[in-house]
Design an enzyme around this catalytic site. Structure first.
Site, PDB file in Angstrom:
ATOM      1  CE1 TYR A   1      58.365-128.201  48.869  1.00  0.00           C
ATOM      2  CE2 TYR A   1      58.573-126.882  46.873  1.00  0.00           C
ATOM      3  CZ  TYR A   1      58.801-128.056  47.560  1.00  0.00           C
ATOM      4  OH  TYR A   1      59.462-129.085  46.944  1.00  0.00           O
TER       5      TYR A   1
ATOM      6  CG  ASN B   1      54.125-126.460  47.500  1.00  0.00           C
ATOM      7  OD1 ASN B   1      54.763-127.212  46.757  1.00  0.00           O
ATOM      8  ND2 ASN B   1      54.063-125.154  47.314  1.00  0.00           N
TER       9      ASN B   1
ATOM     10  CE  LYS C   1      91.444-160.343  63.807  1.00  0.00           C
ATOM     11  NZ  LYS C   1      92.091-159.309  63.008  1.00  0.00           N
TER      12      LYS C   1
ATOM     13  CB  SER D   1      90.760-162.426  58.877  1.00  0.00           C
ATOM     14  OG  SER D   1      91.871-162.178  58.048  1.00  0.00           O
TER      15      SER D   1
ATOM     16  CG  HIS E   1      89.372-141.811  83.655  1.00  0.00           C
ATOM     17  ND1 HIS E   1      89.389-140.532  83.156  1.00  0.00           N
ATOM     18  CD2 HIS E   1      88.862-141.728  84.908  1.00  0.00           C
ATOM     19  CE1 HIS E   1      88.913-139.693  84.077  1.00  0.00           C
ATOM     20  NE2 HIS E   1      88.580-140.403  85.158  1.00  0.00           N
TER      21      HIS E   1
ATOM     22  CD  GLU F   1      85.174-154.176  63.978  1.00  0.00           C
ATOM     23  OE1 GLU F   1      86.349-153.896  64.179  1.00  0.00           O
ATOM     24  OE2 GLU F   1      84.824-155.125  63.253  1.00  0.00           O
TER      25      GLU F   1
HETATM   26  N1  ARG Z   1      58.924-133.351  44.752  1.00  0.00           N
HETATM   27  C1  ARG Z   1      58.607-132.208  45.517  1.00  0.00           C
HETATM   28  C2  ARG Z   1      59.225-132.315  46.919  1.00  0.00           C
HETATM   29  O1  ARG Z   1      59.648-133.362  47.249  1.00  0.00           O
HETATM   30  C3  ARG Z   1      57.135-132.089  45.656  1.00  0.00           C
HETATM   31  C4  ARG Z   1      56.629-130.703  45.871  1.00  0.00           C
HETATM   32  C5  ARG Z   1      56.932-129.872  44.671  1.00  0.00           C
HETATM   33  N2  ARG Z   1      56.249-128.643  44.688  1.00  0.00           N
HETATM   34  C6  ARG Z   1      56.504-127.702  43.816  1.00  0.00           C
HETATM   35  N3  ARG Z   1      55.813-126.637  43.891  1.00  0.00           N
HETATM   36  N4  ARG Z   1      57.496-127.838  42.980  1.00  0.00           N
HETATM   37  O2  ARG Z   1      59.304-131.374  47.681  1.00  0.00           O
END
Ligand code: ARG
Length: 464
Positions: free
Chosen positions: A323, A116, A289, A283, A162, A296
Protein backbone atom coordinates in the site's frame (compact mmCIF):
# COMPACT_ATOMS: atom_id res chain seq x y z
CA UNK A 1 -8.85 13.45 24.27
CA UNK A 2 -6.62 16.49 23.72
CA UNK A 3 -7.08 19.78 25.59
CA UNK A 4 -9.34 21.39 23.01
CA UNK A 5 -11.71 18.44 22.87
CA UNK A 6 -10.61 17.15 19.47
CA UNK A 7 -9.97 13.40 19.69
CA UNK A 8 -6.37 12.46 19.21
CA UNK A 9 -5.18 10.78 16.08
CA UNK A 10 -4.99 7.03 16.64
CA UNK A 11 -1.37 7.09 15.47
CA UNK A 12 -0.20 10.09 17.52
CA UNK A 13 1.85 8.01 19.99
CA UNK A 14 5.04 8.08 17.92
CA UNK A 15 4.88 11.82 17.25
CA UNK A 16 6.20 14.74 19.25
CA UNK A 17 4.99 17.60 17.04
CA UNK A 18 1.43 18.22 15.89
CA UNK A 19 0.66 17.84 12.19
CA UNK A 20 1.10 21.01 10.18
CA UNK A 21 -2.38 22.47 9.65
CA UNK A 22 -2.09 22.55 5.88
CA UNK A 23 -0.63 19.04 5.73
CA UNK A 24 -3.52 17.80 7.81
CA UNK A 25 -6.02 19.15 5.28
CA UNK A 26 -3.82 18.11 2.37
CA UNK A 27 -3.60 14.48 3.42
CA UNK A 28 -7.21 14.10 4.59
CA UNK A 29 -9.74 12.22 2.51
CA UNK A 30 -12.77 12.45 4.78
CA UNK A 31 -14.48 15.08 2.66
CA UNK A 32 -14.90 12.56 -0.14
CA UNK A 33 -14.47 9.09 1.39
CA UNK A 34 -17.28 9.66 3.91
CA UNK A 35 -19.58 8.36 1.20
CA UNK A 36 -18.18 4.90 2.04
CA UNK A 37 -19.49 5.01 5.61
CA UNK A 38 -22.13 2.28 5.22
CA UNK A 39 -19.55 -0.10 3.79
CA UNK A 40 -16.99 0.81 6.40
CA UNK A 41 -19.48 -0.02 9.14
CA UNK A 42 -20.64 -3.19 7.38
CA UNK A 43 -17.00 -4.35 7.15
CA UNK A 44 -16.33 -3.46 10.79
CA UNK A 45 -19.39 -5.36 12.01
CA UNK A 46 -18.28 -8.46 10.09
CA UNK A 47 -14.73 -8.08 11.39
CA UNK A 48 -15.91 -7.79 15.02
CA UNK A 49 -18.21 -10.78 14.56
CA UNK A 50 -15.31 -12.84 13.28
CA UNK A 51 -13.01 -11.65 16.09
CA UNK A 52 -15.57 -12.83 18.66
CA UNK A 53 -15.98 -16.18 16.92
CA UNK A 54 -12.19 -16.60 17.07
CA UNK A 55 -12.21 -15.64 20.80
CA UNK A 56 -10.18 -12.53 20.14
CA UNK A 57 -13.07 -10.40 21.45
CA UNK A 58 -15.67 -11.37 24.02
CA UNK A 59 -19.25 -11.60 22.84
CA UNK A 60 -20.07 -8.67 25.13
CA UNK A 61 -17.40 -6.56 23.41
CA UNK A 62 -18.69 -7.66 20.02
CA UNK A 63 -22.23 -6.65 20.90
CA UNK A 64 -21.15 -3.26 22.22
CA UNK A 65 -19.17 -2.65 19.05
CA UNK A 66 -22.03 -3.67 16.80
CA UNK A 67 -24.67 -1.58 18.52
CA UNK A 68 -22.25 1.36 18.72
CA UNK A 69 -21.55 1.12 14.99
CA UNK A 70 -25.24 0.82 14.19
CA UNK A 71 -25.97 3.94 16.21
CA UNK A 72 -23.21 5.80 14.38
CA UNK A 73 -24.63 4.65 11.06
CA UNK A 74 -28.01 6.13 12.01
CA UNK A 75 -26.39 9.32 13.17
CA UNK A 76 -24.53 9.71 9.86
CA UNK A 77 -27.68 8.89 7.86
CA UNK A 78 -29.54 11.63 9.74
CA UNK A 79 -26.75 14.07 8.86
CA UNK A 80 -25.88 14.58 12.52
CA UNK A 81 -22.37 13.14 12.55
CA UNK A 82 -19.52 15.62 12.95
CA UNK A 83 -16.78 14.69 10.51
CA UNK A 84 -13.34 15.84 11.53
CA UNK A 85 -10.57 16.58 9.06
CA UNK A 86 -7.99 16.03 11.77
CA UNK A 87 -9.16 12.41 11.90
CA UNK A 88 -8.17 12.18 8.24
CA UNK A 89 -10.59 9.68 6.75
CA UNK A 90 -13.90 7.89 7.10
CA UNK A 91 -12.25 4.96 8.88
CA UNK A 92 -10.63 6.92 11.71
CA UNK A 93 -13.64 9.19 12.11
CA UNK A 94 -15.92 6.25 12.70
CA UNK A 95 -13.49 4.33 14.89
CA UNK A 96 -12.87 7.37 17.05
CA UNK A 97 -16.60 8.06 17.39
CA UNK A 98 -17.10 4.44 18.40
CA UNK A 99 -14.51 4.68 21.17
CA UNK A 100 -16.01 7.94 22.41
CA UNK A 101 -19.37 6.21 22.51
CA UNK A 102 -18.54 2.81 24.03
CA UNK A 103 -15.08 3.22 25.58
CA UNK A 104 -12.45 0.47 25.65
CA UNK A 105 -14.29 -2.09 23.50
CA UNK A 106 -14.15 0.45 20.67
CA UNK A 107 -10.36 0.50 20.90
CA UNK A 108 -10.31 -3.25 20.27
CA UNK A 109 -12.13 -3.14 16.92
CA UNK A 110 -8.94 -2.51 14.97
CA UNK A 111 -7.32 -5.72 16.28
CA UNK A 112 -5.98 -7.81 13.42
CA UNK A 113 -6.68 -5.31 10.67
CA UNK A 114 -5.30 -2.12 9.18
CA UNK A 115 -6.81 0.77 7.29
CA UNK A 116 -5.06 -0.71 4.27
CA UNK A 117 -7.20 -3.84 4.10
CA UNK A 118 -10.15 -1.89 5.48
CA UNK A 119 -10.22 0.70 2.70
CA UNK A 120 -9.70 -1.90 -0.02
CA UNK A 121 -12.65 -3.83 1.41
CA UNK A 122 -14.87 -0.74 1.62
CA UNK A 123 -14.27 0.16 -2.02
CA UNK A 124 -15.06 -3.35 -3.17
CA UNK A 125 -18.29 -3.48 -1.16
CA UNK A 126 -19.28 -0.09 -2.55
CA UNK A 127 -18.45 -1.03 -6.13
CA UNK A 128 -20.34 -4.29 -5.89
CA UNK A 129 -23.53 -2.38 -5.05
CA UNK A 130 -22.95 0.28 -7.68
CA UNK A 131 -22.27 -2.30 -10.39
CA UNK A 132 -25.67 -3.83 -9.60
CA UNK A 133 -27.38 -0.45 -9.97
CA UNK A 134 -25.52 0.34 -13.19
CA UNK A 135 -26.40 -3.04 -14.71
CA UNK A 136 -30.07 -2.44 -13.86
CA UNK A 137 -29.95 0.95 -15.61
CA UNK A 138 -28.34 -0.58 -18.70
CA UNK A 139 -31.06 -3.20 -18.72
CA UNK A 140 -33.75 -0.52 -18.50
CA UNK A 141 -32.21 1.23 -21.49
CA UNK A 142 -32.05 -2.04 -23.39
CA UNK A 143 -35.74 -2.63 -22.70
CA UNK A 144 -36.57 0.82 -24.04
CA UNK A 145 -34.63 -0.02 -27.19
CA UNK A 146 -36.48 -3.31 -27.61
CA UNK A 147 -39.82 -1.53 -27.39
CA UNK A 148 -38.69 1.02 -29.93
CA UNK A 149 -37.32 -1.71 -32.22
CA UNK A 150 -40.62 -3.56 -32.05
CA UNK A 151 -42.58 -0.44 -32.97
CA UNK A 152 -40.24 0.45 -35.79
CA UNK A 153 -39.37 -2.98 -37.18
CA UNK A 154 -40.77 -2.00 -40.62
CA UNK A 155 -39.65 1.62 -40.64
CA UNK A 156 -37.20 2.22 -43.48
CA UNK A 157 -34.38 4.71 -43.13
CA UNK A 158 -31.11 5.20 -44.98
CA UNK A 159 -28.22 3.25 -43.50
CA UNK A 160 -24.92 5.10 -43.64
CA UNK A 161 -21.26 4.45 -44.16
CA UNK A 162 -19.00 7.52 -44.04
CA UNK A 163 -22.25 9.32 -43.17
CA UNK A 164 -23.17 8.94 -46.84
CA UNK A 165 -26.33 7.07 -47.78
CA UNK A 166 -25.32 3.44 -48.22
CA UNK A 167 -28.23 0.98 -48.18
CA UNK A 168 -31.70 1.09 -46.70
CA UNK A 169 -32.04 -0.38 -43.22
CA UNK A 170 -34.91 -0.58 -40.80
CA UNK A 171 -34.99 1.72 -37.81
CA UNK A 172 -35.74 -1.34 -35.66
CA UNK A 173 -32.53 -2.96 -36.89
CA UNK A 174 -30.62 0.19 -36.05
CA UNK A 175 -32.02 0.23 -32.49
CA UNK A 176 -31.04 -3.41 -32.10
CA UNK A 177 -27.44 -2.52 -32.93
CA UNK A 178 -27.41 -0.32 -29.81
CA UNK A 179 -29.06 -3.11 -27.85
CA UNK A 180 -26.19 -5.45 -28.74
CA UNK A 181 -23.51 -2.99 -27.69
CA UNK A 182 -25.21 -2.47 -24.34
CA UNK A 183 -25.53 -6.22 -23.89
CA UNK A 184 -21.76 -6.56 -24.16
CA UNK A 185 -21.34 -3.62 -21.79
CA UNK A 186 -23.49 -5.37 -19.21
CA UNK A 187 -21.63 -8.64 -19.65
CA UNK A 188 -18.34 -6.81 -19.18
CA UNK A 189 -19.52 -5.36 -15.87
CA UNK A 190 -20.76 -8.73 -14.66
CA UNK A 191 -17.36 -10.18 -15.49
CA UNK A 192 -15.54 -7.31 -13.78
CA UNK A 193 -17.66 -7.93 -10.69
CA UNK A 194 -16.17 -11.41 -10.32
CA UNK A 195 -12.82 -9.78 -9.57
CA UNK A 196 -14.34 -6.98 -7.48
CA UNK A 197 -16.08 -9.47 -5.24
CA UNK A 198 -12.92 -10.77 -3.50
CA UNK A 199 -12.16 -9.87 0.12
CA UNK A 200 -8.96 -8.07 1.16
CA UNK A 201 -9.77 -8.07 4.93
CA UNK A 202 -7.25 -10.03 6.94
CA UNK A 203 -4.37 -8.85 4.78
CA UNK A 204 -3.97 -6.23 7.52
CA UNK A 205 -1.24 -3.67 6.74
CA UNK A 206 0.50 -5.87 4.15
CA UNK A 207 1.65 -9.20 5.56
CA UNK A 208 -1.38 -10.64 7.34
CA UNK A 209 -1.83 -10.72 11.10
CA UNK A 210 -0.59 -12.73 14.06
CA UNK A 211 -4.13 -13.28 15.42
CA UNK A 212 -5.97 -16.53 14.66
CA UNK A 213 -8.46 -14.87 12.31
CA UNK A 214 -10.96 -16.73 10.13
CA UNK A 215 -10.98 -14.97 6.78
CA UNK A 216 -13.37 -17.44 5.17
CA UNK A 217 -15.92 -16.62 7.82
CA UNK A 218 -15.58 -12.83 7.34
CA UNK A 219 -15.83 -13.30 3.58
CA UNK A 220 -19.01 -15.30 4.04
CA UNK A 221 -20.50 -12.65 6.33
CA UNK A 222 -19.82 -9.97 3.75
CA UNK A 223 -21.01 -12.01 0.77
CA UNK A 224 -17.60 -12.08 -0.88
CA UNK A 225 -16.74 -14.97 -3.16
CA UNK A 226 -13.55 -15.72 -1.21
CA UNK A 227 -10.69 -14.03 0.67
CA UNK A 228 -7.90 -12.62 -1.50
CA UNK A 229 -5.03 -15.10 -1.87
CA UNK A 230 -2.13 -12.78 -1.25
CA UNK A 231 -1.99 -10.09 1.41
CA UNK A 232 0.45 -7.82 -0.45
CA UNK A 233 -1.69 -7.91 -3.55
CA UNK A 234 -4.93 -7.51 -1.60
CA UNK A 235 -4.01 -4.18 0.02
CA UNK A 236 -2.20 -2.61 -2.88
CA UNK A 237 -3.71 -3.30 -6.26
CA UNK A 238 -6.61 -1.29 -7.60
CA UNK A 239 -6.77 -3.13 -10.91
CA UNK A 240 -10.42 -3.99 -10.26
CA UNK A 241 -11.24 -0.26 -10.16
CA UNK A 242 -9.25 0.34 -13.33
CA UNK A 243 -11.04 -2.52 -15.01
CA UNK A 244 -14.39 -1.08 -13.96
CA UNK A 245 -13.31 2.31 -15.23
CA UNK A 246 -12.41 0.76 -18.60
CA UNK A 247 -15.82 -0.91 -18.77
CA UNK A 248 -17.42 2.44 -17.87
CA UNK A 249 -15.41 4.13 -20.62
CA UNK A 250 -16.71 1.66 -23.17
CA UNK A 251 -20.29 2.29 -22.06
CA UNK A 252 -19.73 6.03 -22.36
CA UNK A 253 -18.11 5.57 -25.77
CA UNK A 254 -21.27 3.78 -26.88
CA UNK A 255 -23.58 6.38 -25.36
CA UNK A 256 -21.51 9.11 -26.96
CA UNK A 257 -21.83 7.59 -30.43
CA UNK A 258 -25.54 7.12 -29.86
CA UNK A 259 -25.78 10.75 -28.71
CA UNK A 260 -24.06 11.87 -31.86
CA UNK A 261 -26.73 10.11 -33.93
CA UNK A 262 -29.54 11.64 -31.91
CA UNK A 263 -28.06 15.09 -32.39
CA UNK A 264 -27.71 14.57 -36.14
CA UNK A 265 -31.12 12.95 -36.55
CA UNK A 266 -32.91 15.71 -34.67
CA UNK A 267 -31.33 18.47 -36.78
CA UNK A 268 -33.54 20.32 -39.27
CA UNK A 269 -31.37 18.95 -42.11
CA UNK A 270 -31.99 15.30 -41.19
CA UNK A 271 -35.20 15.56 -39.19
CA UNK A 272 -35.53 11.78 -38.71
CA UNK A 273 -36.66 12.03 -35.10
CA UNK A 274 -38.19 14.44 -32.65
CA UNK A 275 -36.81 14.46 -29.12
CA UNK A 276 -39.45 15.17 -26.52
CA UNK A 277 -39.53 18.78 -25.27
CA UNK A 278 -38.84 17.54 -21.77
CA UNK A 279 -35.35 16.41 -22.86
CA UNK A 280 -34.40 19.58 -24.75
CA UNK A 281 -33.70 23.18 -23.89
CA UNK A 282 -34.17 26.46 -25.69
CA UNK A 283 -31.87 29.29 -26.60
CA UNK A 284 -31.88 32.55 -24.68
CA UNK A 285 -31.42 34.51 -27.91
CA UNK A 286 -32.81 32.43 -30.81
CA UNK A 287 -36.51 31.83 -30.20
CA UNK A 288 -36.81 29.04 -32.78
CA UNK A 289 -34.20 26.79 -31.15
CA UNK A 290 -34.83 23.45 -29.51
CA UNK A 291 -31.46 22.09 -28.56
CA UNK A 292 -30.62 18.41 -27.95
CA UNK A 293 -28.73 19.27 -24.76
CA UNK A 294 -29.13 15.88 -23.15
CA UNK A 295 -27.33 13.83 -25.81
CA UNK A 296 -24.78 16.61 -26.21
CA UNK A 297 -24.02 16.59 -22.51
CA UNK A 298 -23.71 12.80 -22.44
CA UNK A 299 -21.28 13.05 -25.36
CA UNK A 300 -19.40 15.76 -23.46
CA UNK A 301 -19.23 13.80 -20.20
CA UNK A 302 -17.54 10.94 -22.02
CA UNK A 303 -14.31 12.93 -21.90
CA UNK A 304 -14.07 13.02 -18.12
CA UNK A 305 -14.80 9.28 -17.83
CA UNK A 306 -11.98 8.49 -20.26
CA UNK A 307 -9.83 10.89 -18.24
CA UNK A 308 -10.55 9.03 -15.00
CA UNK A 309 -9.40 5.78 -16.60
CA UNK A 310 -6.08 7.38 -17.45
CA UNK A 311 -5.87 8.89 -13.94
CA UNK A 312 -6.31 5.50 -12.32
CA UNK A 313 -3.86 3.75 -14.63
CA UNK A 314 -1.28 6.45 -14.00
CA UNK A 315 -1.95 6.39 -10.26
CA UNK A 316 -1.09 2.71 -10.15
CA UNK A 317 1.84 2.44 -12.50
CA UNK A 318 4.64 3.75 -10.30
CA UNK A 319 3.75 2.10 -7.01
CA UNK A 320 6.00 -0.49 -5.43
CA UNK A 321 4.24 -3.12 -3.29
CA UNK A 322 2.38 -2.83 -1.07
CA UNK A 323 0.00 0.00 0.00
CA UNK A 324 1.02 3.59 -0.70
CA UNK A 325 -0.85 6.77 0.10
CA UNK A 326 -1.13 7.35 -3.65
CA UNK A 327 -4.06 4.97 -3.52
CA UNK A 328 -6.15 7.50 -1.66
CA UNK A 329 -6.41 9.21 -5.04
CA UNK A 330 -8.42 6.30 -6.46
CA UNK A 331 -11.67 7.50 -4.92
CA UNK A 332 -12.54 10.77 -6.60
CA UNK A 333 -12.11 9.48 -10.17
CA UNK A 334 -14.01 6.33 -9.26
CA UNK A 335 -16.87 8.20 -7.57
CA UNK A 336 -17.14 10.70 -10.39
CA UNK A 337 -17.18 7.89 -12.95
CA UNK A 338 -19.97 6.10 -11.11
CA UNK A 339 -22.08 9.23 -10.53
CA UNK A 340 -21.87 10.41 -14.10
CA UNK A 341 -22.28 6.98 -15.65
CA UNK A 342 -25.45 6.40 -13.65
CA UNK A 343 -26.76 9.83 -14.62
CA UNK A 344 -26.09 9.26 -18.32
CA UNK A 345 -27.72 5.83 -18.32
CA UNK A 346 -30.74 7.10 -16.43
CA UNK A 347 -31.32 10.03 -18.74
CA UNK A 348 -30.95 7.80 -21.80
CA UNK A 349 -33.33 5.16 -20.48
CA UNK A 350 -35.88 7.91 -19.78
CA UNK A 351 -35.34 9.74 -23.08
CA UNK A 352 -35.51 6.86 -25.59
CA UNK A 353 -39.22 6.04 -25.08
CA UNK A 354 -39.98 9.74 -25.59
CA UNK A 355 -38.47 9.82 -29.10
CA UNK A 356 -40.85 9.98 -32.03
CA UNK A 357 -39.86 8.88 -35.51
CA UNK A 358 -40.59 10.96 -38.58
CA UNK A 359 -41.26 8.10 -40.92
CA UNK A 360 -41.82 10.15 -44.09
CA UNK A 361 -38.54 11.99 -43.69
CA UNK A 362 -36.59 8.80 -43.13
CA UNK A 363 -38.24 7.30 -46.17
CA UNK A 364 -37.58 10.18 -48.49
CA UNK A 365 -33.97 10.43 -47.29
CA UNK A 366 -33.55 6.75 -48.13
CA UNK A 367 -34.98 7.45 -51.59
CA UNK A 368 -32.57 10.27 -52.25
CA UNK A 369 -29.19 8.67 -51.99
CA UNK A 370 -29.51 5.74 -54.45
CA UNK A 371 -29.71 3.46 -51.47
CA UNK A 372 -30.88 0.54 -53.63
CA UNK A 373 -27.96 0.69 -56.06
CA UNK A 374 -26.38 -2.41 -54.48
CA UNK A 375 -29.69 -4.21 -54.89
CA UNK A 376 -29.62 -3.50 -58.62
CA UNK A 377 -26.07 -4.87 -58.83
CA UNK A 378 -27.10 -8.00 -56.90
CA UNK A 379 -30.07 -8.36 -59.27
CA UNK A 380 -27.75 -8.30 -62.28
CA UNK A 381 -25.48 -10.87 -60.66
CA UNK A 382 -28.45 -13.16 -60.18
CA UNK A 383 -29.13 -12.71 -63.91
CA UNK A 384 -25.60 -13.85 -64.76
CA UNK A 385 -23.62 -10.58 -64.90
CA UNK A 386 -20.24 -10.85 -63.05
CA UNK A 387 -20.29 -8.64 -59.91
CA UNK A 388 -17.59 -6.22 -61.09
CA UNK A 389 -19.41 -5.66 -64.40
CA UNK A 390 -22.68 -5.23 -62.54
CA UNK A 391 -20.98 -2.63 -60.30
CA UNK A 392 -19.88 -0.71 -63.41
CA UNK A 393 -23.34 -0.89 -65.03
CA UNK A 394 -25.06 0.41 -61.90
CA UNK A 395 -22.47 3.18 -61.53
CA UNK A 396 -23.39 4.39 -65.00
CA UNK A 397 -27.11 4.12 -64.28
CA UNK A 398 -26.62 6.19 -61.11
CA UNK A 399 -24.68 8.84 -63.04
CA UNK A 400 -27.54 8.96 -65.53
CA UNK A 401 -30.08 9.40 -62.73
CA UNK A 402 -28.04 12.17 -61.11
CA UNK A 403 -28.12 14.01 -64.39
CA UNK A 404 -31.86 13.46 -64.75
CA UNK A 405 -32.35 14.24 -61.08
CA UNK A 406 -34.38 11.15 -60.25
CA UNK A 407 -34.09 7.87 -58.37
CA UNK A 408 -33.34 4.51 -60.01
CA UNK A 409 -36.84 3.34 -59.14
CA UNK A 410 -38.35 6.32 -60.99
CA UNK A 411 -36.75 5.32 -64.32
CA UNK A 412 -38.75 3.63 -67.03
CA UNK A 413 -37.75 0.04 -67.86
CA UNK A 414 -36.35 1.17 -71.24
CA UNK A 415 -34.17 3.77 -69.57
CA UNK A 416 -32.61 1.13 -67.33
CA UNK A 417 -32.23 -1.33 -70.18
CA UNK A 418 -29.81 1.10 -71.89
CA UNK A 419 -27.27 -0.07 -69.31
CA UNK A 420 -27.84 -3.82 -69.40
CA UNK A 421 -29.95 -6.17 -71.44
CA UNK A 422 -30.23 -8.34 -68.31
CA UNK A 423 -32.66 -5.86 -66.78
CA UNK A 424 -36.32 -6.90 -66.91
CA UNK A 425 -39.63 -5.68 -65.51
CA UNK A 426 -39.12 -7.47 -62.16
CA UNK A 427 -36.15 -5.17 -61.46
CA UNK A 428 -38.62 -2.82 -59.78
CA UNK A 429 -39.18 -5.36 -57.00
CA UNK A 430 -35.59 -4.88 -55.85
CA UNK A 431 -35.46 -1.15 -56.43
CA UNK A 432 -38.09 -0.39 -53.82
CA UNK A 433 -36.95 0.29 -50.28
CA UNK A 434 -39.21 -2.40 -48.86
CA UNK A 435 -37.91 -4.96 -51.37
CA UNK A 436 -34.35 -4.02 -50.50
CA UNK A 437 -34.68 -4.47 -46.74
CA UNK A 438 -36.89 -7.57 -46.99
CA UNK A 439 -34.26 -9.26 -49.16
CA UNK A 440 -31.63 -9.15 -46.41
CA UNK A 441 -33.37 -11.97 -44.71
CA UNK A 442 -30.78 -13.91 -42.73
CA UNK A 443 -29.64 -13.84 -39.12
CA UNK A 444 -28.16 -10.41 -38.44
CA UNK A 445 -29.80 -8.88 -41.53
CA UNK A 446 -32.04 -5.83 -41.62
CA UNK A 447 -35.23 -7.52 -42.92
CA UNK A 448 -38.22 -6.73 -40.67
CA UNK A 449 -38.78 -10.46 -40.23
CA UNK A 450 -35.20 -10.84 -38.94
CA UNK A 451 -35.52 -7.82 -36.68
CA UNK A 452 -38.56 -9.43 -35.05
CA UNK A 453 -36.63 -12.67 -34.55
CA UNK A 454 -33.68 -10.73 -33.10
CA UNK A 455 -36.03 -8.98 -30.67
CA UNK A 456 -37.40 -12.33 -29.58
CA UNK A 457 -33.91 -13.70 -28.91
CA UNK A 458 -33.02 -10.48 -27.11
CA UNK A 459 -35.96 -10.87 -24.74
CA UNK A 460 -34.74 -14.36 -23.90
CA UNK A 461 -31.17 -13.12 -23.43
CA UNK A 462 -32.09 -10.40 -20.94
CA UNK A 463 -34.34 -12.74 -19.01
CA UNK A 464 -31.33 -15.01 -18.27
N1 ARG B 1 -7.57 7.19 3.43
C1 ARG B 1 -6.72 6.13 3.07
C2 ARG B 1 -6.99 5.70 1.61
O1 ARG B 1 -7.97 6.11 1.10
C3 ARG B 1 -6.95 4.96 3.95
C4 ARG B 1 -5.79 4.05 4.12
C5 ARG B 1 -4.67 4.77 4.79
N2 ARG B 1 -3.65 3.91 5.22
C6 ARG B 1 -2.51 4.36 5.68
N3 ARG B 1 -1.66 3.50 6.07
N4 ARG B 1 -2.25 5.63 5.63
O2 ARG B 1 -6.24 4.98 0.99
Amino acid sequence: MSDNNIPEKPWSGRFNEPTDAFVEAFTASVNFDQRLYRYDIQGSIAHATMLAKADILTTAERDEIISGLEAIREQIARGEFKWSVSLEDVHMNIESALTQRIGDAGKKLHTGRSRNDQVATDIRLYMRDEIKIICAEILRLQQALLTMAEQEADTVMPGFTHLQTAQPVTFGHHMMAWFEMLQRDRERLADCNKRVNIMPLGAAALAGTTYPIDRHYTAELLGFERPAENSLDAVSDRDFAIEFSAAASLIMMHLSRFSEELVIWSSAQFSFIELSDSFCTGSSIMPQKKNPDVPELVRGKTGRIFGHLISLLTLMKGQPLAYNKDNQEDKEPLFDTIDNLKGCLKVFADMIPAISCKHDNMRSAAMQGFATATDLADYLVRKGTPFRDAHEVVGKAVAYCIEKDKDLSACALEELQQFSSNIEQNVFDVLTLEGSVAARNHIGGTAPQQVRLAIKRAHLKIAE
